[in-house]
Each structure stands twice: as structure tokens, then as C-alpha cells.
Design an enzyme around this catalytic site. Structure first.
Site, short mmCIF file in Angstrom:
data_model
loop_
_atom_site.label_atom_id
_atom_site.label_comp_id
_atom_site.label_asym_id
_atom_site.label_seq_id
_atom_site.Cartn_x
_atom_site.Cartn_y
_atom_site.Cartn_z
CE LYS A 103 -1.96 -1.29 3.99
NZ LYS A 103 -1.40 -2.42 4.06
NE ARG A 158 -4.57 -1.12 10.02
CZ ARG A 158 -3.57 -0.70 9.29
NH1 ARG A 158 -3.48 0.42 8.77
NH2 ARG A 158 -2.43 -1.29 9.50
NE ARG A 169 7.31 -2.23 6.26
CZ ARG A 169 5.87 -2.26 6.30
NH1 ARG A 169 5.18 -1.72 5.31
NH2 ARG A 169 5.39 -2.87 7.35
NE ARG A 212 16.66 -3.39 8.64
CZ ARG A 212 16.38 -3.89 7.40
NH1 ARG A 212 15.32 -4.62 7.30
NH2 ARG A 212 17.49 -3.89 6.61
NE ARG A 260 1.87 -4.44 11.50
CZ ARG A 260 3.02 -4.52 10.92
NH1 ARG A 260 4.17 -4.86 11.31
NH2 ARG A 260 3.05 -3.61 9.67
P1 ADP Z 1 2.29 -1.96 3.04
O1 ADP Z 1 2.02 -0.30 3.26
O2 ADP Z 1 0.87 -2.26 2.58
O3 ADP Z 1 2.25 -2.27 4.68
P2 ADP Z 1 4.84 -1.60 1.86
O4 ADP Z 1 4.46 -0.86 0.48
O5 ADP Z 1 5.49 -0.88 2.87
O6 ADP Z 1 3.52 -2.45 2.79
O7 ADP Z 1 5.60 -2.72 1.41
C1 ADP Z 1 6.14 -3.77 2.22
C2 ADP Z 1 7.53 -4.15 1.88
O8 ADP Z 1 7.64 -5.08 0.68
C3 ADP Z 1 8.36 -3.08 1.75
O9 ADP Z 1 9.82 -3.35 1.92
C4 ADP Z 1 8.50 -2.78 0.10
O10 ADP Z 1 9.56 -2.56 -0.48
C5 ADP Z 1 8.07 -4.33 -0.43
N1 ADP Z 1 7.21 -4.59 -1.40
C6 ADP Z 1 6.04 -3.64 -1.86
N2 ADP Z 1 5.51 -4.13 -2.85
C7 ADP Z 1 6.17 -5.27 -3.34
C8 ADP Z 1 6.00 -6.28 -4.57
N3 ADP Z 1 5.06 -6.31 -5.37
N4 ADP Z 1 7.02 -7.16 -4.46
C9 ADP Z 1 7.90 -7.55 -3.47
N5 ADP Z 1 8.08 -6.63 -2.47
C10 ADP Z 1 7.18 -5.54 -2.30
P1 AMP Z 2 0.71 0.50 9.23
O1 AMP Z 2 1.74 1.60 8.74
O2 AMP Z 2 -0.58 0.71 8.23
O3 AMP Z 2 1.10 -0.77 9.07
O4 AMP Z 2 0.28 0.84 10.73
C1 AMP Z 2 1.03 0.27 11.57
C2 AMP Z 2 0.05 0.16 13.10
O5 AMP Z 2 -0.47 1.44 13.33
C3 AMP Z 2 -1.00 -0.67 13.11
O6 AMP Z 2 -0.68 -2.14 13.14
C4 AMP Z 2 -1.94 -0.26 13.94
O7 AMP Z 2 -1.51 -0.47 15.41
C5 AMP Z 2 -1.84 1.19 13.84
N1 AMP Z 2 -2.76 1.71 12.71
C6 AMP Z 2 -2.52 2.38 11.50
N2 AMP Z 2 -3.58 2.84 10.85
C7 AMP Z 2 -4.56 2.31 11.78
C8 AMP Z 2 -6.05 2.66 11.63
N3 AMP Z 2 -6.54 3.10 10.48
N4 AMP Z 2 -6.75 1.96 12.48
C9 AMP Z 2 -6.32 1.46 13.69
N5 AMP Z 2 -4.93 1.26 13.80
C10 AMP Z 2 -4.13 1.92 12.79
#
Ligand code: ADP
Ligand code: AMP
Length: 222
Positions: A17, A92, A131, A164, A176
Site C-alpha cells: 500500500k 481499517r 522492509r 526499520r 497484524r
Molecule cells: P504496506 O504499506 O502495505 O504495509 P509496503 O508498501 O511498505 O506495504 O511494502 C512492504 C515491503 O515489501 C516493503 O519493503 C516494500 O519495498 C516491499 N514490496 C512492496 N510491494 C512489493 C512487491 N509487489 N513485491 C515485492 N516486494 C514488495
Molecule cells: P501501518 O503503517 O498501516 O502498517 O500501521 C501500523 C500500525 O498502526 C497498525 O498495526 C496499527 O496498530 C496502527 N494503525 C494504523 N492505521 C490504523 C487504523 N486506520 N486504525 C487502527 N490502527 C491503525
């Protein structure tokens, strides 16, 4: 009344995302709104909301609707919202989705499209565990799937400090994922019922997902 697009990216932690939202900002001039980023900023700043959210986030559970909505509403009053938004990690819960509808309706708006990034849970543990982000500009990277072109230097801003997340460990990711399936996945049906849902396969490489998403977003935000 505003015609600015309101896009939602749905998907479990690691679905891509944040990665895709930043690309949509570049491609379409939209503004990414990540409630996760906003909450982490509140924790770092030591605000009242941040103090209440910290342990919940560390445990991989969802922060209360009350806290999240207060933070989001505050951000949504800023003038750059008129460019159109990509919501990343929000809504969410059912309550957040209803609150978003009400917030938009007050401004003559509604959700333009909700895109579900469809992935396999098990692969998400590896994605999240690998990540890291640039400490200066927030650009996201991955140990295996998206390394900086020059090791140790951010492609976007040249920064050399990376970080990180404390909650990006295998154990917390599983919590999560559970929270996602119990509380967030039902929103896929909610947006399907409203006729605004699109699903894309997000297991492929980042560039492929970007292409699939761009063709959907291009129809509503060109
Ligand atoms: P989210 O915001 O949904 O939690 P991220 O965009 O932060 O996910 O992506 C999680 C990790 O996976 C990051 O380290 C990113 O660089 C990597 N990533 C994102 N999309 C892909 C993909 N299509 N294939 C492989 N790795 C990906
Ligand atoms: P994210 O960066 O989206 O992976 O979110 C990291 C953490 O923040 C999640 O595991 C939740 O604890 C909290 N969080 C982020 N967005 C929300 C939301 N819309 N509602 C509730 N908790 C959230």
C-alpha cells in the site's frame, strides 16, 4: 462540493500500500494519507494520542477508532486535500469506514474507488521483515525486493540513514495479519456493495502492480 478523487488502498501489512501510494502521488499528483505514518509521528512527538497508541501498535493491534479518526480529521482539513487523496491503511474497521463516508458526505464527496491488493499471507511475513525506509524522505526499500541502486544511499534524496520499524518482526506481523482478517478484510465486501471495489493481484513485482493500479486510477483521476 469537491470532485477530487478519494482512493482507498486495502490490503494486509506488506501488501504494498505505502509503496504504491507514493508512486500514485508521483504519477497522478494525489496526496498519500497513511494513518500508520501519522500515528508513528504522534508516537515520536510524544503527544497524548501517541502515548495512548504506542503499546497497541507494538502489540500489532488496532489503535482505537477515536484516536485514529481525530488524527485523520485534523489532516483532512489541510488545503492540499483538494488535489485528491489516496488513503493507505485507513479505514481499517466498520466504524472508520462509516465515519469516512460521513466526513466526505459533509463535503459533497464520496469514495471514488477502493482497490484491494490481493496477496498471500505467508509472503507478507517476508515482505514486512525485510522492509526499511530512508530516515530523511521516507522512501521505502526491501532487503531483497527493492534495494537502493547504490547500497546505503537513498535513490530519492541521497540520504544515508535508514530505519526499520519496531513492529516489523515476524511475531508482530502475524498479530497484524490476524487483526487485518478479523477487522479490515470485511471492508472489501462493504466497498463491493457500493460498486466502487477493484481487486488486483499484488503478488507480482512492484512495477507490475504499479501498472495494474495506474490503469484503474487513470480512469478516475486522470
Ligand atoms: P504496506 O504499506 O502495505 O504495509 P509496503 O508498501 O511498505 O506495504 O511494502 C512492504 C515491503 O515489501 C516493503 O519493503 C516494500 O519495498 C516491499 N514490496 C512492496 N510491494 C512489493 C512487491 N509487489 N513485491 C515485492 N516486494 C514488495
Ligand atoms: P501501518 O503503517 O498501516 O502498517 O500501521 C501500523 C500500525 O498502526 C497498525 O498495526 C496499527 O496498530 C496502527 N494503525 C494504523 N492505521 C490504523 C487504523 N486506520 N486504525 C487502527 N490502527 C491503525
Amino acid at each position: 462540493m469537491s470532485n477530487a478523487p478519494v482512493l482507498i488502498l486495502l490490503g494486509p501489512p506488506g501488501a504494498g500500500k505505502g509503496t504504491q501510494a507514493r508512486m500514485l502521488e508521483e504519477d497522478f499528483g494525489l496526496v498519500q494519507l497513511s494513518t500508520g505514518d501519522m500515528l508513528r509521528a504522534a508516537v515520536a512527538a510524544g503527544t497524548e494520542a501517541g502515548r495512548r497508541a504506542k503499546s497497541v501498535m507494538e502489540a500489532g493491534q488496532l489503535v482505537s477508532d477515536e484516536i485514529v479518526l481525530a488524527i485523520l480529521k485534523d489532516r483532512m482539513t489541510q488545503p492540499d486535500m483538494a488535489r485528491g487523496i489516496i488513503l493507505d491503511g485507513f479505514p481499517r474497521t466498520d466504524g472508520q469506514a462509516a465515519a469516512l463516508d460521513a466526513l466526505l458526505a459533509a463535503n459533497g464527496q464520496k469514495v471514488t474507488a477502493a482497490v484491494s491488493l490481493e496477496v498471500d499471507d505467508e509472503a507478507m511475513v517476508g515482505r514486512v521483515s525485510g522492509r526499511f525506509t530512508c530516515g530523511s524522505c521516507g522512501e521505502g526499500y526491501h532487503d531483497e525486493f527493492k534495494q537502493p541502486a547504490q547500497a546505503g544511499t537513498c535513490d530519492k534524496c541521497g540520504g544515508t540513514a535508514f530505519k526499520r520499524r519496531a513492529d516489523d518482526n515476524a511475531e508482530t506481523v502475524r498479530e497484524r495479519l490476524k487483526a487485518y482478517h478479523a477487522q479490515t478484510a470485511p471492508l472489501i465486501a462493504y466497498y463491493e456493495g457500493k460498486g466502487v471495489l477493484a481487486r488486483i493481484d499484488a503478488m507480482g513485482p512492484i512495477a507490475e502492480v504499479r501498472q495494474a493500479l495506474s490503469s484503474i486510477v487513470g480512469q478516475v483521476a486522470a
